[in-house]
Motif scaffolding. Structure first.
Motif: not given
Ligand code: KG4
Ligand code: ZN
Length: 354
Positions: A81-88, A107-114
């Motif tokens: 369901d996620l639209d994006a992932v952010a990380v420190t 997460l970004s690569l496997s879910l295809g999210i920015p």
């Protein structure tokens, strides 16, 4: 944190924080906090009197997947369901940061999210939106933690942050931790000094307030120095013990804390005045300090300023702050980071995005 809040408008963003000893995974939808899962390795560091980088990295590795799972469960959302992932991405401990950055990339690569890499300090500022709504622009931010003591001018937390001043030696939290050690209180010392100080006198001992005299006014008006204060406390305690007298822990804690709080709050209010800014935000672990919150609030009120401070649990490191920043970045249309973004242990404060 229920199904209806998960449906509220705004991007659904997951935030990953691993810069020090907390593995934090936060999930926000717009300005709504849905989950704030934290696993801390603080107990593993306590006997060393400070965070041991290798121990922290290993603990992040072990905690990452269970904490991620807990955050999704708490929020009632699935990863897809996620639209994006952010990380420190920095600043922080290199090995610890790497664990979070690698997890966020996966997460970004496997879910295809920015993917958004964010400066830890900007995230400390952004977290307040989940409690008090949109940030005033500009806002002056006083960020005080175990690794940092900074005064920032923040015209736009996803785009531009300017440094007004910083500590020249120890961070405020570091001073709390070191003084706690001198007083025989456990690590991390800030909360213990805060508690001990409630039974002590703030004026029992006149500890120094560095860089506050007129000579400091020009060059170091918004800088801090806590190393001399720490040494002054250590010497006072040593002399007292050598003379065979009991050390009045509550009075030392209260007088030391007052010296730190006095300097931090006075400089923060002065920065607002000089910058012509009406809003002060305080954040970072030391912003959990009860006396800092009270004194700064009083001084802001007297100066006609509004003060914003997140609840103590959101002042110390957490994943919600990273998710909150990510949500603001998505809403503002900021470009995502490249998938090869590095973990940068000394990421400059004005470099907001990786
Ligand atoms: O922001 P944070 O969780 O981690 C860093 O980025 O450093 O801050 C941790 C620091 C520690 O030095 C801790 O002693 C201090 O914040 N701290 C406090 C309080 N709670 C945590 N210092 C003073 N009073 C408190 N109540
Ligand atoms: Zn922090």
């Amino acid at each position: 944190m229920n199904a209806s809040s998960a449906m509220s408008p705004g991007p659904l963003v997951l935030g990953v924080e691993t810069s020090c000893d907390e593995t934090g995974i936060g999930i926000v939808r717009g300005h709504t906090l849905l989950a704030d899962a934290i696993a801390s390795s603080v107990d593993e560091h306590a006997r060393f009197g400070g965070v041991v980088p290798e121990v922290a990295s290993r603990a992040h590795l072990e905690a990452m997947v269970p904490t991620l799972q807990r955050a999704c469960d708490d929020a009632g959302v699935r990863l897809r369901d996620l639209d994006a992932v952010a990380v420190t991405s920095g600043p922080g401990l290199a090995g610890a940061l790497l664990v979070g950055v690698a997890a966020a990339k996966a997460l970004s690569l496997s879910l295809g999210i920015p993917l958004y890499g964010v400066n830890h300090l900007s995230a400390h500022v952004a977290v307040d939106v989940v409690e008090h709504g949109p940030l005033p622009e500009p806002v002056v931010a006083l960020l005080v933690s175990g690794g940092h003591s900074n005064l920032l001018l923040v015209p736009d937390v996803t785009h531009r942050v300017t440094s007004l001043g910083a500590t020249m030696d120890d961070a405020a939290g570091e001073a709390f931790d070191k003084v706690a050690r001198v007083l025989g209180l456990p690590f991390p010392g800030g909360p213990h000094i805060d508690r001990a100080a409630r039974d002590g006198s703030t004026v029992a001992i006149d500890f120094p307030r560095a860089l506050t005299g007129s000579r400091a006014t020009e060059r170091h008006r918004f800088d801090f120095s806590f190393s001399g204060l720490k040494t002054a406390v250590a010497r006072w305690v040593q002399l007292r013990a050598e003379s065979g007298q009991a050390v009045p822990v509550a009075d030392v804690a209260a007088s030391f804390q007052e010296a730190v709080v006095d300097v931090l709050s006075a400089k923060a209010v002065d920065a607002c005045r000089v910058q012509g800014v009406e809003h002060l935000l305080i954040g970072g672990g030391v912003a959990a300090n009860s006396r800092l919150r009270v004194v700064t609030q009083e001084r802001c009120q007297a100066a006609g300023l509004t003060m914003r401070v997140p609840r103590p649990g959101l002042c110390t490191d957490n994943g919600a702050m990273v998710a909150a920043w990510g949500s603001l970045a998505v809403a503002a249309g900021r470009a995502p980071s490249a998938l090869d973004l590095p973990a940068d242990s000394s990421q400059p404060i004005e470099q907001i995005r990786a």
